[in-house]
Design a protein around this motif. Structure first.
Motif, PDB file in Angstrom:
ATOM      1  N   GLY B 382       0.795  -1.221   0.000  1.00  0.00           N
ATOM      2  CA  GLY B 382       0.000   0.000   0.000  1.00  0.00           C
ATOM      3  C   GLY B 382       0.825   1.267   0.000  1.00  0.00           C
ATOM      4  O   GLY B 382       0.282   2.372   0.139  1.00  0.00           O
ATOM      5  N   GLY B 383       2.160   1.141  -0.112  1.00  0.00           N
ATOM      6  CA  GLY B 383       3.018   2.326  -0.126  1.00  0.00           C
ATOM      7  C   GLY B 383       2.828   3.160  -1.385  1.00  0.00           C
ATOM      8  O   GLY B 383       2.229   2.702  -2.369  1.00  0.00           O
ATOM      9  N   THR B 384       3.321   4.386  -1.311  1.00  0.00           N
ATOM     10  CA  THR B 384       3.204   5.301  -2.457  1.00  0.00           C
ATOM     11  C   THR B 384       4.603   5.628  -2.986  1.00  0.00           C
ATOM     12  O   THR B 384       5.602   5.144  -2.452  1.00  0.00           O
ATOM     13  CB  THR B 384       2.525   6.617  -2.028  1.00  0.00           C
ATOM     14  N   LEU B 385       4.632   6.486  -3.996  1.00  0.00           N
ATOM     15  CA  LEU B 385       5.911   6.887  -4.592  1.00  0.00           C
ATOM     16  C   LEU B 385       6.837   7.482  -3.532  1.00  0.00           C
ATOM     17  O   LEU B 385       8.048   7.232  -3.532  1.00  0.00           O
ATOM     18  CB  LEU B 385       5.651   7.898  -5.719  1.00  0.00           C
ATOM     19  N   ALA B 386       6.243   8.239  -2.605  1.00  0.00           N
ATOM     20  CA  ALA B 386       7.052   8.879  -1.564  1.00  0.00           C
ATOM     21  C   ALA B 386       7.767   7.832  -0.703  1.00  0.00           C
ATOM     22  O   ALA B 386       8.855   8.098  -0.177  1.00  0.00           O
ATOM     23  CB  ALA B 386       6.161   9.752  -0.694  1.00  0.00           C
ATOM     24  N   ASP B 387       7.166   6.668  -0.557  1.00  0.00           N
ATOM     25  CA  ASP B 387       7.761   5.617   0.294  1.00  0.00           C
ATOM     26  C   ASP B 387       8.929   4.907  -0.381  1.00  0.00           C
ATOM     27  O   ASP B 387       9.664   4.169   0.274  1.00  0.00           O
ATOM     28  CB  ASP B 387       6.695   4.566   0.657  1.00  0.00           C
TER      29      ASP B 387
END
Lengths: 316, 415
Positions: B382-387
């Motif tokens: 469920g992480g995003t690009l920022a992660d």
């Protein structure tokens, strides 16, 4: 016609080894020029320098007006190279190979399409153009290998021992193809260690040995070097050792030179007058208990020239 | 078409026409992902874990209160499905059960556990060594890794909680808020606060983190194995790409290319582009297939694309370096295969990273496998690009550094 290729004092060293030692020759436009020499003589190194594949240690060559040292790309556009091995992508078809190599020579669009069709026709593979090269016979692969070198319409084509390791029929096809190309005006630089090929194809021959060009000229000019001497070939029995016979024959005053090759055992004798000496030669063999199967008398040829110049047979 | 693209296109065509190569590149990683996931129980997006009810025995010899706290944590609702803890007093019997293979782990809390923990804090020392003994079953590395991870996290929290209480007590006395003799009366309350601190929000998050993807986030084996196997087989592909450069030299096509008016830079550029595009196509097909057929939740499309571009770049860097340092195609094949397997082992391509020792996890950061897997794991959780900015930057830097080293090595070779 002027020279399309001029090699001037070409030298190539690999570390301490001097593979080519100042080779100088010129090739006239429209001729077939053969570099004849045994394996390891420096033929491929010379042709690699003339292809721009390796840089000469010193010296230069001018091909179609361009220097290989200063204008290698212009030289590469002017030459077509047919390497010794089949340098093709076997899982691609002949057509795909030709398109790929054509692009590497800077061809594109309609011109590339037209040249590929022409070359396929020339090498007689239009029907099987879309089959993978891996499915071709050795001779067909050789034809594609040659076709690649012709795609961009070079001014001179280099053929580096194109008949090594192929069957007699394919060899015949290649020799015929070279002659046909030349008939159409193509200048050919041909390297070989087969004396018969050089004799059949060449307008002029350069004999190379140990990195040096030791003789250069037409076949007549070269055989004249041997003088009026004749060549006698003694084919020995299969198990015979030719060395003692060579040693004994070399001591005869009527023999100029005698050499041997081991498999099959053949003793080659150069001498001014065969009729006078034949009985003595046979007698010597008899004394040494060396069995002679047959005797050939040969007119002066390039083999004899090489033997005369180096003291060795071409295939030693 | 520029010459380097013609070379790349030719390589792509050759690779994708080779049935054996396609099986290795596409079918094998896909089948292996499926097989491993099936073996461990995860068979689809959001499925439950393969690891559950891990049998653990706790031998609590502690005379103080903190040993009981560990027992309570192991019996907490957050871990009830994952662990099956039993309390025993006979350490020898517990270890015997472990040796028989009936248990995954035996945790032995020493009699002076609470005392040593407090003493170490008042002495302001580092984490005391060997404060709790953990014995694990080598035949069950995954479950053992999970238990070891949990106990490490719990101990870290305990030590931190204990230190905080100790600090507060000292400050209360030093600032004369209370007299030293009043400390005894406050001790039970401070102990209770310490317990809350250890069991509170901090620990819950520790649990969530320590067993990330194992329990609370519903560890999805397919979501782990699909990128793992894709990356492993990507490394095989780039190895083959590097090997093909040397194979072209041996077959005579590379020398022939050099007799055409094509520069060495264009040829190397074409070969690099060929490896890169082949790797990209392979990863693209595997990612899409695992999403469409297996339902692997890849998460943010943009992030997945960027990670894949950077990952294939870094892997290509290794492939080119391999070509630059190897003497011939056979040697490149052997070295490349070894590197690919070592990287995969270090990075957790075969078993979850959590089960690997810390030194392996650290060492693995030399490989694209590790960064790629870390990025994909975050995205599938469920992480995003920022992660994934750190793995992205690491992969891009790796690609650049390896390419520069390779160019230098090629130049040296040509001289």
């Amino acid at each position: 016609m002027g020279a399309i290729l001029e090699a001037r004092e070409l030298v190539k060293s690999f570390g301490d080894v001097r593979a080519v030692k100042g080779v100088t020759f010129a090739i006239e436009e429209g001729e077939i020029f053969s570099l004849l020499g045994p394996n390891g003589a420096g033929k491929t190194t010379t042709i690699s320098m003339l292809s721009g594949l390796i840089k000469p240690t010193s010296g230069d060559a001018v091909i179609a007006g361009y220097s290989i040292s200063r204008e290698p790309n212009a030289v590469k556009r002017a030459i077509g190279v047919v390497p010794q091995e089949i340098a093709l992508y076997e899982t691609l078809s002949a057509r795909e190979n030709l398109f790929f190599w054509g692009r590497m020579y800077g061809l594109g669009g309609a011109l590339l399409k037209r040249r590929v069709a022409e070359v396929l026709d020339m090498i007689g593979l239009t029907e099987r153009a879309d089959h993978k090269v891996a499915t071709y016979s050795g001779g067909m692969k050789r034809r594609v290998n040659i076709g690649v070198g012709l795609l961009h319409g070079p001014k001179i084509i280099y053929m580096d021992e194109p008949t090594v390791g192929i069957d007699p029929q394919s060899r015949r096809n290649i020799l015929d193809a070279v002659k046909e190309l030349n008939r159409q005006g193509m200048t050919v630089l041909y390297t070989t260690h087969y004396m018969e090929e050089a004799e059949e194809l060449s307008h002029r021959v350069g004999i190379i040995d140990h990195g040096e060009l030791i003789a250069l000229g037409t076949q007549q000019e070269l055989t004249r070097m041997v003088g009026e001497e004749q060549t006698l070939k003694l084919h020995l029995g299969e198990d015979e050792n030719p060395t003692p016979l060579v040693e004994a024959l070399s001591k005869l005053p009527t023999v100029t030179k005698a050499t041997a090759s081991a498999e099959p055992p053949i003793v080659t004798v150069i001498l001014p007058e065969i009729k006078e000496s034949l009985a003595q030669i046979i007698g010597t063999a008899h004394q040494l208990d060396v069995r002679i199967r047959s005797v050939d008398i040969e007119e002066p040829n390039l083999e004899a020239v090489f033997l005369h110049l180096t003291g060795r047979a071409l295939r030693d | 078409m520029p010459k380097f693209l013609s070379i790349a296109w030719k390589d792509l065509k050759i690779t994708f026409r080779d049935r054996a190569a396609l099986i290795t590149m596409l079918l094998t990683p896909f089948a292996l992902s499926l097989a491993v996931a099936a073996a461990f129980g995860g068979s689809g997006g959001g499925s439950t874990a393969g690891i559950r009810d891990i049998p653990v025995v706790i031998v609590n010899n502690d005379q103080g209160d903190l040993g009981n706290l560990i027992v309570e944590i192991f019996n907490s609702p957050e871990l009830v499905d994952l662990l099956e803890p039993t309390l025993m007093s006979d350490e020898a019997a517990a270890r015997s059960q472990l040796e028989n293979g009936d248990l995954v782990s035996v945790i032995v809390i020493p009699p002076d556990f609470s005392e040593r923990l407090s003493a170490s804090q008042s002495a302001n020392s580092e984490q005391p060594q060997g404060i709790v003994e953990v014995y694990t079953n080598v035949a069950r590395p995954l479950s053992s890794g999970v238990v070891r991870d949990i106990i490490n996290r719990v101990l870290s929290r305990l030590i931190a909680g204990s230190a905080t209480v100790q600090l507060v007590s000292n400050q209360l006395v030093e600032t004369d808020r209370i007299a030293p003799e009043q400390m005894a009366a406050l001790a039970p309350e401070l102990a209770q606060r310490a317990r809350q601190l250890v069991q509170g929000e901090g620990l819950i998050s520790v649990e969530a983190e320590s067993v990330a993807g194992v329990r609370r986030t519903e560890f999805n084996w397919l979501a782990y194995m699909a990128p793992s196997m894709a990356i492993l087989f990507l490394m095989f592909t780039v190895t083959n790409g590097g090997r093909s450069l040397l194979a072209e030299r041996e077959s005579g096509t590379l020398p022939r290319l050099l007799t055409t008016p094509t520069s060495a830079g264009q040829i190397i550029g074409g070969k690099v582009a060929g490896i890169y595009f082949t790797g990209l196509a392979q990863m693209g097909i595997l990612l899409v297939a695992s999403y469409v057929i297996l339902g692997v939740p890849w998460g943010s499309i943009l992030a997945v694309i960027l990670v894949t571009l950077a990952l294939v770049g870094a892997a290509t860097g290794w492939g080119i370096l391999l070509a630059a340092i190897s003497r011939n195609a056979a040697q490149a094949g052997t070295i490349g295969m070894t590197i690919a397997l070592v990287f995969a082992g270090l990075s957790g391509n075969f078993i979850p990273r959590q089960a690997l020792p810390e030194f392996m996890r650290t060492a693995s950061y030399i490989s694209p496998n590790s960064w790629g897997l870390e990025a994909y794991s975050k995205l599938t959780s469920g992480g995003t690009l920022a992660d994934v900015t750190t793995p992205l930057a690491a992969l891009a830097a790796m690609a650049l550094i390896l390419f520069i080293i390779s160019v230098v090595a090629f130049r040296r070779q040509s001289q």
